[in-house]
Design an enzyme around this catalytic site. Structure first.
Site, PDB file in Angstrom:
ATOM      1  N   GLY A 251      33.490  -8.649   5.925  1.00 46.89           N
ATOM      2  CA  GLY A 251      33.670  -8.419   7.366  1.00 46.89           C
ATOM      3  C   GLY A 251      34.934  -8.983   7.972  1.00 46.89           C
ATOM      4  O   GLY A 251      36.008  -8.416   7.819  1.00 46.89           O
TER       5      GLY A 251
ATOM      6  N   ASP B  64      24.661  -4.481  -2.700  1.00 50.51           N
ATOM      7  CA  ASP B  64      25.696  -4.595  -1.669  1.00 50.51           C
ATOM      8  C   ASP B  64      26.817  -5.538  -2.135  1.00 50.51           C
ATOM      9  O   ASP B  64      28.000  -5.217  -2.039  1.00 50.51           O
ATOM     10  CB  ASP B  64      25.073  -5.115  -0.363  1.00 50.51           C
ATOM     11  CG  ASP B  64      26.111  -5.340   0.714  1.00 50.51           C
ATOM     12  OD1 ASP B  64      26.523  -4.357   1.351  1.00 50.51           O
ATOM     13  OD2 ASP B  64      26.521  -6.505   0.913  1.00 50.51           O
TER      14      ASP B  64
ATOM     15  N   GLU C  90      18.417  -5.739   7.185  1.00 50.34           N
ATOM     16  CA  GLU C  90      17.953  -4.438   7.638  1.00 50.34           C
ATOM     17  C   GLU C  90      16.459  -4.302   7.356  1.00 50.34           C
ATOM     18  O   GLU C  90      15.893  -5.080   6.587  1.00 50.34           O
ATOM     19  CB  GLU C  90      18.736  -3.350   6.916  1.00 50.34           C
ATOM     20  CG  GLU C  90      20.207  -3.469   7.255  1.00 50.34           C
ATOM     21  CD  GLU C  90      21.038  -2.354   6.677  1.00 50.34           C
ATOM     22  OE1 GLU C  90      20.474  -1.330   6.290  1.00 50.34           O
ATOM     23  OE2 GLU C  90      22.263  -2.529   6.630  1.00 50.34           O
TER      24      GLU C  90
ATOM     25  N   LYS D  69      30.986  -4.859  -3.218  1.00 47.42           N
ATOM     26  CA  LYS D  69      32.127  -5.642  -2.720  1.00 47.42           C
ATOM     27  C   LYS D  69      32.904  -6.272  -3.876  1.00 47.42           C
ATOM     28  O   LYS D  69      34.136  -6.352  -3.835  1.00 47.42           O
ATOM     29  CB  LYS D  69      31.642  -6.707  -1.743  1.00 47.42           C
ATOM     30  CG  LYS D  69      31.087  -6.085  -0.463  1.00 47.42           C
ATOM     31  CD  LYS D  69      30.313  -7.100   0.338  1.00 47.42           C
ATOM     32  CE  LYS D  69      29.717  -6.457   1.576  1.00 47.42           C
ATOM     33  NZ  LYS D  69      28.715  -7.327   2.207  1.00 47.42           N
TER      34      LYS D  69
ATOM     35  N   LYS E 127      32.164   0.086   2.532  1.00 48.47           N
ATOM     36  CA  LYS E 127      32.213  -0.499   1.172  1.00 48.47           C
ATOM     37  C   LYS E 127      31.540   0.397   0.148  1.00 48.47           C
ATOM     38  O   LYS E 127      31.968   0.491  -0.995  1.00 48.47           O
ATOM     39  CB  LYS E 127      31.568  -1.878   1.146  1.00 48.47           C
ATOM     40  CG  LYS E 127      30.124  -1.821   1.609  1.00 48.47           C
ATOM     41  CD  LYS E 127      29.614  -3.129   2.127  1.00 48.47           C
ATOM     42  CE  LYS E 127      28.349  -2.885   2.902  1.00 48.47           C
ATOM     43  NZ  LYS E 127      28.355  -3.336   4.257  1.00 48.47           N
TER      44      LYS E 127
ATOM     45  N   THR F 203      27.430  -0.086  15.585  1.00 50.39           N
ATOM     46  CA  THR F 203      27.719  -1.524  15.714  1.00 50.39           C
ATOM     47  C   THR F 203      29.225  -1.795  15.629  1.00 50.39           C
ATOM     48  O   THR F 203      29.809  -2.436  16.508  1.00 50.39           O
ATOM     49  CB  THR F 203      27.000  -2.295  14.579  1.00 50.39           C
ATOM     50  OG1 THR F 203      25.627  -1.931  14.619  1.00 50.39           O
ATOM     51  CG2 THR F 203      27.143  -3.786  14.729  1.00 50.39           C
TER      52      THR F 203
HETATM   53  N1  LIG Z   1      27.753  -3.835  10.774  1.00 49.51           N
HETATM   54  C1  LIG Z   1      28.546  -4.652  10.106  1.00 49.51           C
HETATM   55  O1  LIG Z   1      28.564  -5.863  10.366  1.00 49.51           O
HETATM   56  C2  LIG Z   1      29.460  -4.121   9.023  1.00 49.51           C
HETATM   57  C3  LIG Z   1      30.278  -5.030   8.322  1.00 49.51           C
HETATM   58  C4  LIG Z   1      31.166  -4.547   7.356  1.00 49.51           C
HETATM   59  C5  LIG Z   1      31.194  -3.191   7.100  1.00 49.51           C
HETATM   60  N2  LIG Z   1      30.364  -2.340   7.772  1.00 49.51           N
HETATM   61  C6  LIG Z   1      30.440  -0.914   7.463  1.00 49.51           C
HETATM   62  O2  LIG Z   1      30.855  -0.217   8.623  1.00 49.51           O
HETATM   63  C7  LIG Z   1      30.239   1.062   8.665  1.00 49.51           C
HETATM   64  C8  LIG Z   1      29.482   1.212   9.976  1.00 49.51           C
HETATM   65  O3  LIG Z   1      28.493   0.228  10.075  1.00 49.51           O
HETATM   66  P1  LIG Z   1      27.679   0.008  11.415  1.00 49.51           P
HETATM   67  O4  LIG Z   1      26.930  -1.273  11.242  1.00 49.51           O
HETATM   68  O5  LIG Z   1      28.538   0.157  12.602  1.00 49.51           O
HETATM   69  O6  LIG Z   1      26.626   1.207  11.329  1.00 49.51           O
HETATM   70  P2  LIG Z   1      25.838   1.879  12.524  1.00 49.51           P
HETATM   71  O7  LIG Z   1      25.561   0.878  13.593  1.00 49.51           O
HETATM   72  O8  LIG Z   1      24.706   2.619  11.944  1.00 49.51           O
HETATM   73  O9  LIG Z   1      26.904   2.915  13.121  1.00 49.51           O
HETATM   74  C9  LIG Z   1      27.231   4.127  12.527  1.00 49.51           C
HETATM   75  C10 LIG Z   1      27.362   5.136  13.648  1.00 49.51           C
HETATM   76  O10 LIG Z   1      27.837   6.352  13.111  1.00 49.51           O
HETATM   77  C11 LIG Z   1      27.011   7.389  13.608  1.00 49.51           C
HETATM   78  N3  LIG Z   1      26.943   8.478  12.661  1.00 49.51           N
HETATM   79  C12 LIG Z   1      26.608   8.421  11.370  1.00 49.51           C
HETATM   80  N4  LIG Z   1      26.636   9.654  10.820  1.00 49.51           N
HETATM   81  C13 LIG Z   1      26.972  10.482  11.822  1.00 49.51           C
HETATM   82  C14 LIG Z   1      27.145  11.878  11.895  1.00 49.51           C
HETATM   83  N5  LIG Z   1      26.956  12.672  10.844  1.00 49.51           N
HETATM   84  N6  LIG Z   1      27.491  12.415  13.073  1.00 49.51           N
HETATM   85  C15 LIG Z   1      27.646  11.641  14.165  1.00 49.51           C
HETATM   86  N7  LIG Z   1      27.519  10.304  14.162  1.00 49.51           N
HETATM   87  C16 LIG Z   1      27.161   9.745  12.998  1.00 49.51           C
HETATM   88  C17 LIG Z   1      25.650   6.761  13.802  1.00 49.51           C
HETATM   89  O11 LIG Z   1      24.896   7.493  14.711  1.00 49.51           O
HETATM   90  P3  LIG Z   1      23.286   7.333  14.719  1.00 49.51           P
HETATM   91  O12 LIG Z   1      23.030   5.931  15.105  1.00 49.51           O
HETATM   92  O13 LIG Z   1      22.842   8.335  15.725  1.00 49.51           O
HETATM   93  O14 LIG Z   1      22.839   7.630  13.321  1.00 49.51           O
HETATM   94  C18 LIG Z   1      26.019   5.378  14.342  1.00 49.51           C
HETATM   95  O15 LIG Z   1      26.190   5.402  15.728  1.00 49.51           O
HETATM   96  C19 LIG Z   1      29.348   1.156   7.418  1.00 49.51           C
HETATM   97  O16 LIG Z   1      30.067   1.771   6.393  1.00 49.51           O
HETATM   98  C20 LIG Z   1      29.111  -0.306   7.084  1.00 49.51           C
HETATM   99  O17 LIG Z   1      28.840  -0.505   5.693  1.00 49.51           O
HETATM  100  C21 LIG Z   1      29.507  -2.769   8.731  1.00 49.51           C
END
Ligand SMILES: NC(=O)c1ccc[n+]([C@@H]2O[C@H](COP(=O)([O-])OP(=O)(O)OC[C@H]3O[C@@H](n4cnc5c(N)ncnc54)[C@H](OP(=O)(O)O)[C@@H]3O)[C@@H](O)[C@H]2O)c1
Length: 446
Positions: free
Chosen positions: A137, A204, A193, A208, A108, A15
């Site tokens: 965010g 969570d 989720e 923060k 986080k 994402t």
């Molecule tokens: N989403 C938000 O709005 C938001 C806001 C603030 C902070 N964050 C933080 O930002 C980070 C990412 O969040 P996100 O929402 O983008 O998560 P996400 O959609 O699950 O994206 C994480 C990506 O990393 C990949 N990944 C994880 N482990 C891997 C590995 N060992 N090898 C290769 N690829 C790997 C995942 O692949 P797969 O899908 O194949 O597992 C996925 O594509 C997290 O720490 C989250 O707490 C997110």
């Protein structure tokens, strides 16, 4: 880095990762203007599925399934970690820092658990570790604490820092949805989720608040220091009573610095309807900061989402590039050692509290209840008593004057022992004064 171009390594293309690719591509011109470069590009990205990654159509990115290939690439100067999780993300960040690369993360969970060690490691390696996106965010709250308010003494940080629970509480309050209905809707809309435990359980938000308290008070705070109570026990009845009293229920993260220590907590709190945090609705986040000199300031915006979060990450990258071009390291300038501020015992925390209980509607019941409060030195600010179940039971709602959490908890324990009290239905902390709305609504005010 040459004078014209910087190569970035990206860990994770989910994402936030795809949002980062969009911002870097679509805002390229602006990013170059802000940094004086001709090009900012992602050279290599860690993904799990190469075919899926190629399907995104991002140009000139090498995809790999080996994160170490990213963090050891000699051309890469800045590594962005948006893969999430703890173990591998930590190892890759450590490796990147040790290789002399600057790191930007949105993680986080990792920063709450290992932030202090990682920041020290960055300092030892004379590189930067930035983590704006890890809290609220798209709201630049860490930058505000670090830069905009750096000359002030921060005394209190009060935040709505979890979008899922704020969305649910808004739906319960404004559309009378039950807890289960609100959770289902949040999941359908992508605000919760499939396993919402860490959001609704308060973890969570606690992570923060650890990050905010550390930065705001330059002190060492651990996750175990946070008093955490989630919103799983919140009911529509509680929210309705809050409305009658002029309150809105919010899951509030609070970090406050007193003379003798600090309090860091996450719990559902009744805030007066006129408080700015009461008007923060749906999935939005807000952080209210009190400074000795500035007084009160509030930062409001989207707490999550692909592009808002990516904006925070890429803005950190811009800061890193600026520092690189100027040949300075923000880390090197700052004394990153933390002062040790004692964390107050949660029983000593002073606040007002709300309790809703059911009691037998018999002569002397009210006297027994008030006696328990008196015995524990807890006095009432407001009380509503209404009969139900054909008059057999009475519902009693009490808002106390300021007391300690310890005395309030002891009062509840003593109430449970009373014959006339059939159940304690709920209890919450209350911030601010009660509005004088009871009389207007003709409620039984004892
Ligand atoms: N989403 C938000 O709005 C938001 C806001 C603030 C902070 N964050 C933080 O930002 C980070 C990412 O969040 P996100 O929402 O983008 O998560 P996400 O959609 O699950 O994206 C994480 C990506 O990393 C990949 N990944 C994880 N482990 C891997 C590995 N060992 N090898 C290769 N690829 C790997 C995942 O692949 P797969 O899908 O194949 O597992 C996925 O594509 C997290 O720490 C989250 O707490 C997110």
């Amino acid at each position: 880095m040459d004078n014209k171009h910087i190569a970035i390594g990206l860990l994770g293309l989910g994402t936030v990762g795809t949002g980062i690719m969009h911002i870097i591509t679509e805002h390229q011109h602006k990013l170059c203007k802000k940094t004086g470069l001709n090009e900012i590009s992602v050279k290599k990205a860690l993904v799990r599925d190469l075919e899926k990654a190629n399907g995104h159509g991002f140009q000139s990115v090498d995809y790999t399934t080996d994160g170490y290939e990213v963090v050891t690439d000699e051309d890469i100067h800045v590594v962005i970690e948006v893969m999430g999780g703890i173990t591998l993300a930590k190892e890759l960040i450590e490796k990147a820092l040790d290789q002399g690369k600057h790191v930007v993360t949105a993680n986080k969970d990792l920063m709450a658990l290992h932030g202090e060690d990682l920041l020290q490691r960055a300092k030892r390696n004379q590189v930067e570790l930035m983590y704006e996106a890890s809290v609220a965010g798209g709201i630049p709250i860490l930058r505000a604490l670090n830069d905009g308010l750096s000359s002030d003494q921060i005394t209190k940080i009060v935040g709505i820092v979890n979008g899922t629970t704020n969305y649910m509480l808004t739906k319960m309050s404004k559309e009378d949805l039950s807890y289960d209905e609100a959770l289902k809707e949040a999941q359908e809309k992508g605000f919760a989720e499939s396993d919402p435990t860490s959001d609704v359980g308060g973890l969570d938000a606690a992570r923060k608040m650890v990050i905010l308290a550390r930065l705001g008070f330059s002190t060492s705070v651990e996750l175990d220091d946070v008093y955490v109570r989630g919103m799983t026990e919140v009911t529509s009845d509680d929210i309705d009573y809050g409305k009658k009293l002029g309150y809105t229920l919010k899951l509030i993260g609070l970090a406050s610095k007193e003379e003798n220590g600090a309090e860091v907590s996450v719990e559902p709190v009744f805030v007066p309807d006129e408080h700015p945090l009461a008007t923060v609705n749906d999935e939005f986040n807000a952080v209210y900061v009190y400074g000795d000199a500035v007084g009160e300031t509030m930062f409001y915006g989207p707490g999550a989402g692909s592009l808002p979060t990516a904006t925070a990450v890429v803005s950190d990258v811009v800061s890193v590039i600026r520092h690189l071009r100027l040949g300075v390291s923000a880390n090197a300038l700052e004394d990153s050692s933390t002062t040790s501020l004692e964390i107050s015992d949660e029983r000593d925390v002073s606040a007002k509290f709300f309790v809703r209980l059911h009691a037998k509607d018999v002569a002397g019941a009210f006297e027994s209840i008030t006696a328990v409060f008196s015995k524990n030195n807890v006095s009432f600010e407001k009380l509503i008593q209404s009969p139900f179940e054909q008059g057999a039971l009475a519902e009693v709602v009490i808002v106390t004057h300021e007391t300690t959490r310890g005395d309030f908890d002891q009062t509840l324990e003593d109430l449970k022992l009373l014959d006339v009290v059939t159940s304690i239905k709920s209890r919450y902390r209350v911030e601010g004064g009660t509005a004088d709305v009871l009389e207007e609504q003709n409620l039984a005010l004892v």
